[in-house]
Design a protein around this motif. Sequence first.
Motif, short mmCIF file in Angstrom:
data_model
loop_
_atom_site.label_atom_id
_atom_site.label_comp_id
_atom_site.label_asym_id
_atom_site.label_seq_id
_atom_site.Cartn_x
_atom_site.Cartn_y
_atom_site.Cartn_z
N ALA A 307 29.82 204.50 82.52
CA ALA A 307 29.73 203.83 81.22
C ALA A 307 29.73 204.82 80.07
N HIS A 308 29.35 206.06 80.34
CA HIS A 308 29.32 207.09 79.29
C HIS A 308 30.55 207.98 79.31
N ASN A 309 31.56 207.59 80.10
CA ASN A 309 32.82 208.32 80.10
C ASN A 309 33.61 207.93 78.85
N PRO A 310 34.04 208.90 78.03
CA PRO A 310 34.73 208.54 76.79
C PRO A 310 36.06 207.83 77.00
N ARG A 311 36.60 207.87 78.24
CA ARG A 311 37.89 207.23 78.48
C ARG A 311 37.77 205.90 79.21
N VAL A 312 36.56 205.43 79.43
CA VAL A 312 36.42 204.17 80.16
C VAL A 312 37.00 203.03 79.32
N PRO A 313 37.86 202.20 79.90
CA PRO A 313 38.40 201.06 79.13
C PRO A 313 37.28 200.10 78.73
N LEU A 314 37.44 199.46 77.60
CA LEU A 314 36.38 198.56 77.12
C LEU A 314 36.14 197.39 78.05
N ASP A 315 37.19 196.92 78.74
CA ASP A 315 36.96 195.80 79.66
C ASP A 315 36.10 196.25 80.84
N VAL A 316 36.31 197.49 81.31
CA VAL A 316 35.47 198.01 82.39
C VAL A 316 34.05 198.22 81.89
N LEU A 317 33.92 198.75 80.68
CA LEU A 317 32.60 198.98 80.11
C LEU A 317 31.85 197.66 79.95
N SER A 318 32.53 196.64 79.54
CA SER A 318 31.89 195.33 79.38
C SER A 318 31.39 194.80 80.72
N ASP A 319 32.20 194.98 81.77
CA ASP A 319 31.77 194.55 83.10
C ASP A 319 30.56 195.36 83.58
N ALA A 337 35.29 203.33 69.06
CA ALA A 337 36.00 202.05 68.98
C ALA A 337 36.65 201.86 67.61
N SER A 338 37.82 201.27 67.60
CA SER A 338 38.55 201.00 66.36
C SER A 338 37.92 199.82 65.63
N PRO A 339 38.28 199.61 64.36
CA PRO A 339 37.73 198.46 63.62
C PRO A 339 37.96 197.12 64.32
N SER A 340 39.15 196.93 64.88
CA SER A 340 39.40 195.65 65.57
C SER A 340 38.57 195.54 66.84
N GLU A 341 38.39 196.67 67.55
CA GLU A 341 37.55 196.65 68.75
C GLU A 341 36.09 196.39 68.39
N ILE A 342 35.64 196.95 67.28
CA ILE A 342 34.27 196.69 66.82
C ILE A 342 34.06 195.20 66.57
N GLU A 343 35.03 194.59 65.94
CA GLU A 343 34.94 193.15 65.66
C GLU A 343 34.83 192.37 66.96
N PRO A 351 25.03 190.04 75.58
CA PRO A 351 24.15 190.69 74.60
C PRO A 351 24.01 192.19 74.82
N THR A 352 24.20 192.67 76.06
CA THR A 352 24.11 194.11 76.30
C THR A 352 25.25 194.83 75.60
N VAL A 353 26.43 194.25 75.60
CA VAL A 353 27.56 194.84 74.88
C VAL A 353 27.25 194.89 73.38
N ARG A 354 26.69 193.83 72.86
CA ARG A 354 26.33 193.82 71.43
C ARG A 354 25.23 194.85 71.15
N MET A 355 24.31 195.02 72.10
CA MET A 355 23.26 196.02 71.94
C MET A 355 23.85 197.42 71.87
N LEU A 356 24.80 197.71 72.74
CA LEU A 356 25.42 199.04 72.73
C LEU A 356 26.17 199.28 71.42
N LEU A 357 26.88 198.29 70.94
CA LEU A 357 27.56 198.41 69.66
C LEU A 357 26.56 198.65 68.53
#
Length: 508
Positions: A307-319, A337-343, A351-357
């Motif tokens: 999860a702390h790998n800078p190249r992990v895809p966001l879908d994998v990170l979410s899982d 993360a880009s502005p659209s990814e932040i959105e 909620p864990t994904v929102r917590m990380l953001l």
Amino acid sequence: MNHVLCGLAANEALPYELVGRLIAVADADIADALAARADLSHEQALDLAARVEESAARLAYEGRLTAADIDPLAQPEAALALLDAGCGAPEWPRLFAQDPDPERRAKLAACPGLPADVRESLACDPDVQVVAELALWTTADMAARLARHPHAEVRRAVAGNEATPPQVLAMLITGEGLPPAERCLVCDREETPYAHDPHCPRLDCDLRSGASCAGSHESTLHEMADQALRNPATPIAALLRFADHSSALLRWELAARPDLPPQTAAQLADDPVPGVRADLAQNPAIDDATIRVLAADRGHDVQRRLAHNPRVPLDVLSDLAATTKIGPSLPPRIASASPSEIEDLSRSSNPTVRMLLAERRDLPAEIRDLLADDPDAKVVKSIARHPGLSEAQLRSMVERHGAQVSAKVAANPETPSALLEDLTRHVPPVRKGLREIARHPNATGPALLVCLTDGRARRVAAGHPALPPEAIVELLADCDWQVMEAAAANPSLPLVVMAELIPEPHGA
């Protein structure tokens, strides 16, 4: 140790004349604190070095003393400190190269910019530890020469030197082009075969843990390989042989190499040791295919590190966030993360994904405010330290989630004094919140007095300049030495009390 005087020595409000009085009674501990003072004058530094001899080296490193202030024969440690900082007199290296103390010669060997004749002298030193220290820090040409040294300890040091030429590092790994090492520290001292007892009872034994030699200097060569694996100058092609090595430690080091090729990464993804796979998981060199293999790996710490790998895809990170305890930290991939990814992340159903953001501190105001109103307490805890939140927003967080978020609200550097005071009135007290308030720049005297009721917060609050002076004076007699020291270092300690704390020098 006199903790009050040590604290006083670090007190930034201590007047010049009281610094001088303190120097006159300083011991080694007080001198160490005095040497770090930003306002210490050159004259005071000289007085301190004369008073406490061992402080001269610290003063030299701090830039308080120059070569003109040091007698290398009377103050060798200070002279070596200046050489290490690149500020010594030009004649000193030759002086110390002939010093009868091998520890001083070893310290010299680690100094930068040594003259060529001094390096030559140290390379031929009768003490192998001196030669090894030179090998670790010397120039590329000397490192290349020392790679052929007959002692394995010297070669081990060459392998850790980042100035060693890549082709020489490869030779150390493969052994090609180099004669075998003849000696190591183990067979220098013991009859072989010998394995060092990990619970060795001998007080004079300084062999490293795991040291062994059966005639081939096994443990030192293993350590040499470990040093080469850690050395970024070592060509990766020479290191791939360790992918299936019997030593888990060496495979572990290989897994963390940022130049690891994809095929070797795929091989290490099947390693039987979870620690190897965990280091691999955080390596930014691994490709998408290996990332997705490791995402399903339930081995200890593998998924959290992934999860702390800078190249992990966001879908994998979410899982991963749904199944792994990542904790309230900011993964590099979310930090970038880009502005659209932040959105998209701010609208995640997890909620864990929102917590990380929410751990980001540069979110657009609208995203910050959305997360501040989040119904999940862990999201609010993460956003609570974000700059730009209003007092009303911070109070709303506390009203909705109470003790769950109050410590994080207290940690926001913009939390106003009135809210900090209100947070100290929570029943029962929120201990973590008191510890944050104790170090907060907006904390008031009344709030800090409440912080004194918690043991850990008390140690911090004792040094807060907003603490009432009478309370600071009382804490000088506290039963906790850390509280005493912090109180003595408090810049709001009355000057008259500072003066009373410093005893008269003996014979005055």
